[in-house]
Design a protein around this motif. Structure first.
Motif, short mmCIF file in Angstrom:
data_model
loop_
_atom_site.label_atom_id
_atom_site.label_comp_id
_atom_site.label_asym_id
_atom_site.label_seq_id
_atom_site.Cartn_x
_atom_site.Cartn_y
_atom_site.Cartn_z
N ILE A 147 0.85 -1.19 0.00
CA ILE A 147 0.00 0.00 0.00
C ILE A 147 0.88 1.24 0.00
O ILE A 147 1.83 1.33 0.77
CB ILE A 147 -0.93 -0.01 1.23
CG1 ILE A 147 -1.81 -1.26 1.21
CG2 ILE A 147 -1.78 1.26 1.28
CD1 ILE A 147 -2.50 -1.56 2.51
N TRP A 148 0.56 2.18 -0.87
CA TRP A 148 1.29 3.45 -0.93
C TRP A 148 0.35 4.58 -0.56
O TRP A 148 -0.80 4.64 -1.02
CB TRP A 148 1.83 3.72 -2.33
CG TRP A 148 2.89 2.79 -2.81
CD1 TRP A 148 3.34 1.64 -2.22
CD2 TRP A 148 3.64 2.91 -4.03
NE1 TRP A 148 4.31 1.05 -2.97
CE2 TRP A 148 4.52 1.81 -4.10
CE3 TRP A 148 3.64 3.85 -5.05
CZ2 TRP A 148 5.40 1.62 -5.16
CZ3 TRP A 148 4.51 3.66 -6.12
CH2 TRP A 148 5.38 2.56 -6.17
N VAL A 149 0.84 5.49 0.28
CA VAL A 149 0.09 6.67 0.69
C VAL A 149 0.95 7.89 0.38
O VAL A 149 2.14 7.92 0.71
CB VAL A 149 -0.26 6.62 2.19
CG1 VAL A 149 -0.91 7.93 2.64
CG2 VAL A 149 -1.18 5.44 2.49
N LEU A 150 0.35 8.90 -0.24
CA LEU A 150 1.08 10.13 -0.51
C LEU A 150 1.47 10.81 0.80
O LEU A 150 0.67 10.86 1.74
CB LEU A 150 0.21 11.08 -1.35
CG LEU A 150 -0.23 10.53 -2.71
CD1 LEU A 150 -1.26 11.47 -3.34
CD2 LEU A 150 0.95 10.34 -3.64
N PRO A 151 2.68 11.34 0.91
CA PRO A 151 3.16 11.88 2.19
C PRO A 151 2.60 13.25 2.51
O PRO A 151 2.16 14.00 1.62
CB PRO A 151 4.67 11.95 1.98
CG PRO A 151 4.83 12.16 0.52
CD PRO A 151 3.71 11.39 -0.13
N LYS A 152 2.65 13.61 3.78
CA LYS A 152 2.25 14.94 4.23
C LYS A 152 3.35 15.95 3.95
O LYS A 152 3.09 17.06 3.50
CB LYS A 152 1.91 14.91 5.72
CG LYS A 152 1.39 16.22 6.29
CD LYS A 152 0.99 16.05 7.74
CE LYS A 152 0.39 17.34 8.29
NZ LYS A 152 -0.05 17.17 9.71
N LYS A 153 4.60 15.56 4.21
CA LYS A 153 5.75 16.43 3.98
C LYS A 153 6.70 15.75 3.01
O LYS A 153 6.93 14.54 3.10
CB LYS A 153 6.47 16.73 5.28
CG LYS A 153 5.64 17.49 6.30
CD LYS A 153 6.43 17.73 7.57
CE LYS A 153 5.60 18.49 8.60
NZ LYS A 153 6.36 18.70 9.87
N LEU A 154 7.29 16.52 2.11
CA LEU A 154 8.25 15.99 1.15
C LEU A 154 9.67 16.15 1.68
O LEU A 154 9.97 17.04 2.47
CB LEU A 154 8.11 16.72 -0.19
CG LEU A 154 6.75 16.64 -0.88
CD1 LEU A 154 6.78 17.45 -2.17
CD2 LEU A 154 6.33 15.21 -1.15
N GLY A 155 10.55 15.25 1.21
CA GLY A 155 11.97 15.40 1.46
C GLY A 155 12.42 15.13 2.87
O GLY A 155 13.53 15.53 3.26
N ILE A 156 11.65 14.42 3.65
CA ILE A 156 12.06 14.11 5.02
C ILE A 156 13.11 13.01 5.02
O ILE A 156 13.35 12.35 4.00
CB ILE A 156 10.86 13.68 5.89
CG1 ILE A 156 10.30 12.33 5.40
CG2 ILE A 156 9.78 14.74 5.90
CD1 ILE A 156 9.29 11.69 6.34
#
Length: 266
Positions: A147-156
């Motif tokens: 399962i893939w979920v789009l992240p809240k923050k990028l580049g962490i």
């Protein structure tokens, strides 16, 4: 042991939900989607049998790109000793839910673990990570949900988590297994999403109440059959419902299910 590299690029209805859905506003057909198991995309690679609820790799359906932040649900069956060779991910939250057998994970953070049914694995790909996943058995197939979920923050910074959950603690109720902050001993991800498992006995009704008002709910039936209002869901069916505060399910036979509460992205 052979490892093969393969990875992918990262219908509406509303009738029959009835009084079992407690809505903030009237549910209209565009706020509810039904994905029957036999409507999923399919990929067969000899060593891998994969069913795609949403567009993935060579399966493309413009009407099935995502449900809110929920981007991928792949139902993967992997042959003994086979698997996904080392490959990259970035800016994606990846959750693995074993259904049968076990998988061995290895990544560039130094993690190398086997994961089996009853455990949940989460990985924040962040600014970049390489990993491999392969069947840990040389005799039996392994089946898991990727399962893939789009992240809240990028580049962490990338991170990895693996937790075991007792099956008895989800009998006829929802057991939280993934959350944004690791509450109730759940695995954490970089998104305001909440995943829960449940095993419901035949004839039993249970209710799920959302954690966050802005979120939608996607229910995936791992095994068995149930009803949401007048809507029948069977093994590997999925239903996404946006405009609800809570949802009540009735098991028509013993049911194993995964419920994913995710932001609807505006």
């Amino acid at each position: 042991m052979k490892i093969i590299g393969l990875f992918g690029a990262s219908s509406a209805f509303g009738m029959g939900l009835g009084s079992l859905l407690k809505t903030k506003k009237k549910v209209n057909p565009m706020n509810t989607i039904l994905h029957k198991a036999d409507s999923r995309g399919k990929a067969f690679h000899g060593w891998l049998e994969s069913y795609h609820t949403f567009s993935f790799a060579n399966y493309y359906n413009p009407e099935r790109m995502h449900f809110g932040a929920l981007r991928v649900i792949n139902d993967d069956v992997i042959a003994p000793s086979m698997g996904f060779g080392t490959h990259p991910h970035r800016d994606m939250e990846i959750i693995s839910v074993p259904i049968s057998g076990s998988l061995r994970h290895k990544d560039t953070l130094g993690n190398e673990y086997a994961i089996k049914k009853g455990e949940i694995q989460t990985m924040s790909a962040g600014h970049g990570i390489y990993h491999s996943e392969y069947n840990n058995s040389d005799k039996e197939e392994a089946n898991f949900l990727q399962i893939w979920v789009l992240p809240k923050k990028l580049g962490i910074d990338p991170s990895y988590s693996q937790k075991e959950f007792k099956e008895a603690e989800r009998k006829n109720k929802f057991q939280l297994v993934v959350s944004p902050d690791g509450r109730d001993n759940s695995a954490s991800i970089n998104q305001d999403a909440f995943f829960s498992l449940s095993n419901v006995e035949k004839g039993t009704q249970i209710e799920y109440k959302k954690y966050l008002d802005k979120n939608g709910v996607y229910l995936f039936v791992i095994d068995g059959s149930l009803k949401v209002g007048d809507t029948l869901l069977e093994k590997r069916d999925g239903i996404g419902i946006e405009a609800v505060d809570s949802i009540t399910l009735e098991a028509l036979e013993d049911v194993e299910l995964l419920l994913m509460e995710v932001p609807m992205l505006g």
